[in-house]
Design a protein around this motif. Structure first.
Motif, PDB file in Angstrom:
ATOM      1  N   GLU A  75      26.399  33.557 -22.564  1.00  0.00           N
ATOM      2  CA  GLU A  75      27.552  33.796 -23.427  1.00  0.00           C
ATOM      3  C   GLU A  75      28.021  32.463 -23.999  1.00  0.00           C
ATOM      4  O   GLU A  75      27.803  31.403 -23.429  1.00  0.00           O
ATOM      5  CB  GLU A  75      28.674  34.456 -22.626  1.00  0.00           C
ATOM      6  CG  GLU A  75      28.254  35.791 -22.002  1.00  0.00           C
ATOM      7  CD  GLU A  75      29.315  36.332 -21.062  1.00  0.00           C
ATOM      8  OE1 GLU A  75      30.329  35.645 -20.884  1.00  0.00           O
ATOM      9  OE2 GLU A  75      29.098  37.414 -20.505  1.00  0.00           O
ATOM     10  N   LYS A  76      28.673  32.458 -25.114  1.00  0.00           N
ATOM     11  CA  LYS A  76      29.109  31.223 -25.767  1.00  0.00           C
ATOM     12  C   LYS A  76      30.578  31.349 -26.183  1.00  0.00           C
ATOM     13  O   LYS A  76      31.068  32.453 -26.414  1.00  0.00           O
ATOM     14  CB  LYS A  76      28.265  30.938 -27.005  1.00  0.00           C
ATOM     15  CG  LYS A  76      28.264  32.085 -28.029  1.00  0.00           C
ATOM     16  CD  LYS A  76      27.741  31.667 -29.369  1.00  0.00           C
ATOM     17  CE  LYS A  76      27.912  32.805 -30.355  1.00  0.00           C
ATOM     18  NZ  LYS A  76      27.601  32.443 -31.722  1.00  0.00           N
ATOM     19  N   SER A 114      25.562  35.057 -16.797  1.00  0.00           N
ATOM     20  CA  SER A 114      25.909  36.158 -15.899  1.00  0.00           C
ATOM     21  C   SER A 114      24.634  36.898 -15.545  1.00  0.00           C
ATOM     22  O   SER A 114      23.917  37.349 -16.430  1.00  0.00           O
ATOM     23  CB  SER A 114      26.899  37.118 -16.567  1.00  0.00           C
ATOM     24  OG  SER A 114      26.370  37.581 -17.780  1.00  0.00           O
ATOM     25  N   ILE A 166      21.686  29.401 -27.205  1.00  0.00           N
ATOM     26  CA  ILE A 166      22.898  29.659 -27.984  1.00  0.00           C
ATOM     27  C   ILE A 166      22.752  29.110 -29.406  1.00  0.00           C
ATOM     28  O   ILE A 166      23.177  29.745 -30.386  1.00  0.00           O
ATOM     29  CB  ILE A 166      24.126  29.035 -27.287  1.00  0.00           C
ATOM     30  CG1 ILE A 166      24.278  29.628 -25.869  1.00  0.00           C
ATOM     31  CG2 ILE A 166      25.378  29.267 -28.093  1.00  0.00           C
ATOM     32  CD1 ILE A 166      24.435  31.124 -25.838  1.00  0.00           C
ATOM     33  N   VAL A 202      22.191  36.723 -18.734  1.00  0.00           N
ATOM     34  CA  VAL A 202      22.726  36.880 -20.089  1.00  0.00           C
ATOM     35  C   VAL A 202      23.612  35.678 -20.380  1.00  0.00           C
ATOM     36  O   VAL A 202      24.528  35.376 -19.605  1.00  0.00           O
ATOM     37  CB  VAL A 202      23.525  38.192 -20.222  1.00  0.00           C
ATOM     38  CG1 VAL A 202      24.114  38.299 -21.620  1.00  0.00           C
ATOM     39  CG2 VAL A 202      22.648  39.392 -19.912  1.00  0.00           C
ATOM     40  N   VAL A 221      21.579  38.724 -28.842  1.00  0.00           N
ATOM     41  CA  VAL A 221      21.674  38.576 -27.387  1.00  0.00           C
ATOM     42  C   VAL A 221      20.910  37.324 -26.969  1.00  0.00           C
ATOM     43  O   VAL A 221      19.794  37.073 -27.451  1.00  0.00           O
ATOM     44  CB  VAL A 221      21.089  39.806 -26.657  1.00  0.00           C
ATOM     45  CG1 VAL A 221      21.150  39.604 -25.143  1.00  0.00           C
ATOM     46  CG2 VAL A 221      21.828  41.064 -27.062  1.00  0.00           C
TER      47      VAL A 221
END
Length: 748
Positions: free
Chosen positions: A739-740, A746, A700, A737, A724
């Motif tokens: 996410e932030k 996920s 991230i 994947v 991504v």
């Protein structure tokens, strides 16, 4: 030169002690199981009771001494009882003994010609279905004896008559039968340490003692009469074709059951593997002897063999000794057998018959789609007869195998550019033409089609169907490009060349993705490789592996990718910039299923992206970002981290693990923002510890570092570029994947 008699004597004493310590106790266990089962199978076969004991003795001594399996025990088999009962009704007992002798001759010849392994080609679904059908027939017929009645002529009649037997018969015979079944069921539920006496023997002992103590009116086993009626076998009267067919049926059924038992028994011990041809020859000789002496047909029996192996048997002496114990019992202690109630033997057969319907086989067959074969075989045996049921089962198994061999896969889907991609796999025969033409006709006329043929056979009917569709589609304005992945069946047929006479063997599976060490079948060290010094050992296979890999690429892969690479030779048009770690376990093309020209890749230790204007700039990564965004016009920038990253472990150690490598130490300073983000945050419980969380947080942070480059930030804000974050969990081979904020994963 003097012979080493001392070592020979030692080996002889060692074998003798092994027999005494292991085979002798095991033989007693098998003997106690074999006696009641042999008597019961004789009853179910409609043969003299002595015939079961004779077969048990011959099977133990002859087949045990000459056989090719170390711990297999042979004797009368419940699976043959229906055949023998039918032969006794048709030809009489003495003629049935001659048929058994002839079956032994056939088995002997088959064993001498070394065709035993051909018997393993019989579908296990047919064998298990046959045994289940035999078990159902035995249980239904003997249940009438347990209930004090008489068995009917067929399984259906036995089933129809059963309610009347249950309602009207309540005599001592019923009590003996129910008591026997109760002991058998109760023994199976006892802990193993309490099963001192085998369940069949315990059940007969309890039934016999109880009937004797209370003076119940039961039918006793009369062994003396069957021994006095012994006489030599006679040639069966009737059509010799039918007699020969009966002998072949007995030979094949007994032979297949024996060989399958040998294979199953091999899994129960660590000794020498079975010699199947020798085993079949021994079974033939045993059946010749038992037929001449007036015994039942002999076959390898799973129940007794499994008990022999579990009891610790090491050699064939256990089977031989068990046959000797039965002979001693018959000759010297035959009076004890006369104490057994016939109703108890019938109850034992009911229990055996129910056990032959093994639901565990159904669970195993379900995964292979063979339950239908099992059910049809079982139903055929119950409703029509043993031979008919087996033939039905064999026929259905053959049809199922033919269907699988000729099954084709046809997948047609439209591509984003308007073209259609069609994949046809399998063996193209006339049986698959209806499905093939149905799928091809659904493709719109005038469309461009890429047809991939991954087939190992094509007959004339299939070729004409594909060729006719192609001509019709091209006349309608469409295009068809055919690519044959396996062999050029279509191209050869279209050119009029001589076709192959049979299916081509499949190519060896491509193993390019396996590590070199696995291809050499050497162990691969587990866990992340530490950041320590490594000196190549003398004779290191690294260079030969690399050259061998290049040769494998030229031989297998290059012909497949050459057409694509030829088209790309003048320039590249990737759509993704892929930034990932230099770790050798992360293979971008493998985890993204991408090919040449898809990924513009940057790899460095820790998948780090130095922030623009940082104190120690790195022009290598910055140059790749600039070239990707301003020249290649990529659409996505992906940062891919992974579990167990050594660079992140070095960051967590405060630089101690990289202190002796100054260049690496300077490079890891670009990860300080990731470390600060890690310290400021908290775990959400989804990670596997501090190192795993830092590996995810680092991805991230690198995505945010990318936004410090003006061109990247502008393209992202305008919606022309997407960032991504991916995380590759090496242990589970899963790509997530990220996410932030907070950092969540996920799975794809």
């Amino acid at each position: 030169m003097e012979a080493d008699t001392k070592s020979d004597t030692a080996r002889t004493e060692s074998r003798f002690m092994s027999v005494v310590r292991h085979d002798l106790p095991a033989s007693l266990v098998v003997f106690l199981i074999a006696v009641p089962l042999s008597l019961g199978i004789a009853v179910a076969s409609g043969a003299p009771l002595a015939a079961g004991l004779i077969a048990a003795v011959v099977g133990g001594v002859v087949a045990g001494f000459l056989g090719g399996s170390a711990v297999q025990v042979s004797g009368p088999a419940a699976g043959l009882s229906l055949v023998v009962a039918d032969l006794v009704l048709t030809y009489g007992w003495r003629a049935t003994c001659m048929i058994t002798l002839l079956a032994g001759v056939l088995q002997l010849l088959l064993g001498l010609f070394r065709v035993a392994r051909a018997a393993l080609a019989v579908s296990p679904a047919v064998v298990h279905g046959m045994l289940a059908g035999v078990g159902a027939v035995i249980a239904l017929s003997q249940l009438h004896i347990v209930l004090g009645g008489s068995p009917q002529r067929s399984a259906i009649e036995n089933l129809v008559e059963l309610p009347q037997q249950i309602i009207h018969n309540h005599n001592h015979a019923v009590f003996v039968g129910l008591l026997t079944i109760a002991v058998l069921v109760g023994s199976a539920r006892l802990p193993q340490r309490l099963r001192i006496v085998p369940a069949p023997l315990a059940a007969l002992l309890v039934a016999s003692v109880t009937a004797g103590v209370f003076g119940w009116d039961v039918t006793r086993v009369d062994l003396s009469q069957s021994l006095s009626e012994w006489s030599t076998p006679v040639w069966p009267r009737g059509d010799w074709h039918a007699v020969l067919g009966a002998a072949m049926l007995v030979a094949l059924l007994a032979g297949v059951e024996s060989l399958l038992c040998s294979v199953a028994t091999d899994k129960l011990h660590n000794g020498k593997r079975a010699d199947l041809d020798r085993e079949l020859t021994a079974q033939g000789l045993a059946n010749m002897v038992t037929g001449a002496l007036g015994g039942l047909p002999v076959a390898g029996v799973v129940v007794r063999s499994a008990a022999n192996a579990r009891a610790g048997a090491r050699s064939h002496w256990s089977a031989i000794l068990h046959g000797g114990w039965i002979l001693v019992l018959t000759v010297c202690l035959g009076w004890t057998i006369r104490l057994i109630p016939m109703e108890a033997l019938a109850a034992l057969l009911v229990f055996i018959g129910v056990q032959m319907i093994n639901m565990g086989h159904l669970r195993n067959l379900r995964g292979h789609g063979e339950v239908r074969v099992y059910v049809i075989t079982m139903a055929g045996v119950v409703l029509l007869g043993l031979a008919e049921g087996v033939l039905f089962g064999l026929g259905l198994a053959a049809l199922s195998a033919l269907r699988r061999l000729t099954w084709i896969t046809v997948r047609a889907r439209p591509e984003p550019d308007g073209r259609w991609h069609v994949l046809i796999g399998g063996s193209l025969t006339f049986l698959g033409v209806p499905k093939l033409t149905s799928e091809l006709q659904a493709i719109p006329s005038g469309a461009g089609v890429q047809l991939d043929l991954n087939i190992d056979f094509m007959d004339n009917a299939a070729f004409e169907a594909v060729h006719a569709w192609r001509q019709e589609h091209e006349r309608g304005g469409g295009t068809v490009d055919i690519d044959e992945v396996h062999d050029e069946w279509y191209a050869m047929a279209a050119s009029g060349a001589r076709m192959f006479p049979a299916k081509t063997p499949p190519r060896a599976p491509e193993r390019w993705w396996l590590p070199w060490a696995h291809r050499r079948r050497q162990p691969v060290p587990e866990g992340p490789r530490p950041l320590t010094r490594h000196t190549p050992a003398a004779g290191s296979p690294a260079v030969p592996d690399l050259l061998a890999g290049a040769r494998e690429f030229h031989r297998r892969t290059a012909p497949l990718v050459r057409p694509f690479l030829r088209a790309m030779a003048r320039g590249q048009e990737p759509s993704h910039l892929f930034i990932t770690c230099a770790d050798s376990r992360v293979v971008p093309s493998l985890i993204t299923a991408s090919g040449p020209g898809d990924l513009f890749t940057v790899r460095n230790i820790g998948n780090l992206v130095p922030r623009r204007g940082s104190a120690s700039p790195d022009d290598s990564v910055a140059a790749a970002i600039e070239y990707a965004t301003e020249t290649l016009n990529i659409q996505t920038i992906t940062v891919c981290g992974h579990s167990g990253c050594g660079a992140m472990a070095a960051l967590l150690s405060g630089g101690e693990k990289a202190s002796y490598m100054p260049a690496l130490d300077r490079w890891l300073r670009h990860g300080n923002h990731s470390l600060a983000r890690f310290i400021a945050g908290e775990s959400d419980g989804a990670d596997d510890g501090p190192l795993d969380r830092l590996c995810r947080v680092n991805v991230i942070q690198q995505l945010e570092n990318l936004r410090t480059y003006p061109e990247v930030d502008r393209l992202v804000r305008e919606g022309h570029l997407q960032l991504v974050g991916l995380y590759f969990d090496i242990g589970t081979a899963r790509v997530h994947v990220l996410e932030k904020p907070p950092v969540t994963a996920s799975p794809l």
